[in-house]
Write a protein that holds these residues in place. Sequence first.
Motif, short mmCIF file in Angstrom:
data_model
loop_
_atom_site.label_atom_id
_atom_site.label_comp_id
_atom_site.label_asym_id
_atom_site.label_seq_id
_atom_site.Cartn_x
_atom_site.Cartn_y
_atom_site.Cartn_z
N PRO A 108 0.82 -1.21 0.00
CA PRO A 108 0.00 0.00 0.00
C PRO A 108 0.86 1.26 0.00
O PRO A 108 1.72 1.43 0.85
N GLY A 109 0.61 2.13 -0.96
CA GLY A 109 1.37 3.37 -1.07
C GLY A 109 0.47 4.59 -0.96
O GLY A 109 -0.77 4.46 -0.96
N ALA A 110 1.09 5.74 -0.85
CA ALA A 110 0.33 6.99 -0.84
C ALA A 110 1.28 8.13 -1.20
O ALA A 110 2.50 8.02 -1.01
N VAL A 111 0.68 9.20 -1.73
CA VAL A 111 1.47 10.31 -2.26
C VAL A 111 1.01 11.62 -1.63
O VAL A 111 -0.19 11.88 -1.51
N ILE A 112 1.99 12.43 -1.25
CA ILE A 112 1.75 13.84 -0.91
C ILE A 112 2.67 14.65 -1.82
O ILE A 112 3.84 14.30 -1.98
N SER A 113 2.14 15.73 -2.39
CA SER A 113 3.02 16.63 -3.11
C SER A 113 2.95 18.00 -2.47
O SER A 113 1.91 18.37 -1.90
N GLY A 114 4.07 18.73 -2.53
CA GLY A 114 4.11 20.05 -1.92
C GLY A 114 4.87 21.02 -2.80
O GLY A 114 5.91 20.67 -3.38
N SER A 115 4.33 22.23 -2.92
CA SER A 115 4.95 23.23 -3.79
C SER A 115 4.60 24.63 -3.30
O SER A 115 3.53 24.83 -2.71
N PRO A 116 5.48 25.61 -3.56
CA PRO A 116 5.12 27.00 -3.25
C PRO A 116 3.94 27.50 -4.10
O PRO A 116 3.31 28.49 -3.76
N SER A 117 3.63 26.83 -5.18
CA SER A 117 2.54 27.29 -6.04
C SER A 117 1.19 26.86 -5.47
O SER A 117 1.11 25.96 -4.63
N LEU A 118 0.13 27.47 -5.99
CA LEU A 118 -1.21 27.12 -5.51
C LEU A 118 -1.61 25.72 -5.93
O LEU A 118 -2.46 25.10 -5.30
N MET A 119 -1.00 25.20 -7.00
CA MET A 119 -1.40 23.87 -7.49
C MET A 119 -0.82 22.74 -6.64
O MET A 119 -1.21 21.59 -6.79
N GLY A 120 0.12 23.06 -5.76
CA GLY A 120 0.59 22.07 -4.78
C GLY A 120 1.25 20.85 -5.37
O GLY A 120 1.25 19.78 -4.75
N GLY A 121 1.81 20.98 -6.56
CA GLY A 121 2.52 19.84 -7.15
C GLY A 121 1.59 18.79 -7.73
O GLY A 121 1.94 17.60 -7.82
N PHE A 122 0.41 19.22 -8.16
CA PHE A 122 -0.60 18.30 -8.72
C PHE A 122 -0.02 17.42 -9.84
O PHE A 122 -0.27 16.21 -9.90
N GLY A 123 0.77 18.04 -10.74
CA GLY A 123 1.32 17.30 -11.89
C GLY A 123 2.27 16.21 -11.43
O GLY A 123 2.24 15.08 -11.94
#
Length: 184
Positions: A108-123
């Motif tokens: 079982p895996g899971a992902v968090i993305s973080g970015s200074p932009s509003l899109m939060g690393g969606f891509g």
Amino acid sequence: MSEPTPIAVIVGSLRQASFNRLAAQALIDLSPASLNMAMVEIGNLPLYNQDFDDDSPASYQLFRAQLRAAGGYVFVTPEHNRSMPAALKNALDIGSRPARENAWAGKPGAVISGSPSLMGGFGASHHLRQVLVNLDVACMPQPETYLSRVQELFDEHGQPTERCRDYLQRFLNGYAQWVKRISP
Ligand code: FNR
């Protein structure tokens, strides 16, 4: 009570002052008793080369052993040019080889993305999820977690703000349930 499940936490940024690393550390600090979360480092892995399949560097062997010992994976990653950083893709490739010895599979895996932009690393998050399908990692669908304006989520000591703790707690609650569902 059963033993906590060992979870490898993998950070996509190699930057010393990485916000995503702060988020990964905060996750470890907040983790529930059912999960034993620890970081597995990817910054020392030489660039993957298929020639290494026959004679792997020691760092590859250690990394694959760490993946096999884990009962699940949490990825915390920034976005580089609308995708995951090359260091993270390198680590995914190394763990997937040699052929038919994919060390990631079935967990079982899971992902968090973080970015200074509003899109939060969606891509980055969704490119990573796409690769995890091929690696046979059962990736938690919800709650999706994008840390937008990530630089505002930690104080000057690198500690998560209350809002950040709430996001991470929600993620951890979901992931603890997900681990039970996938590996009862
Ligand atoms: C970035 N950054 C970035 N941010 C974003 O939201 N979308 C993007 O596509 C990119 N692309 C990108 C490419 C490269 C090569 C770099 C170095 C940076 C900015 C990035 O989100 C920012 O530097 C983060 O702070 C990196 O995360 P850490 O290191 O703080 O965890």
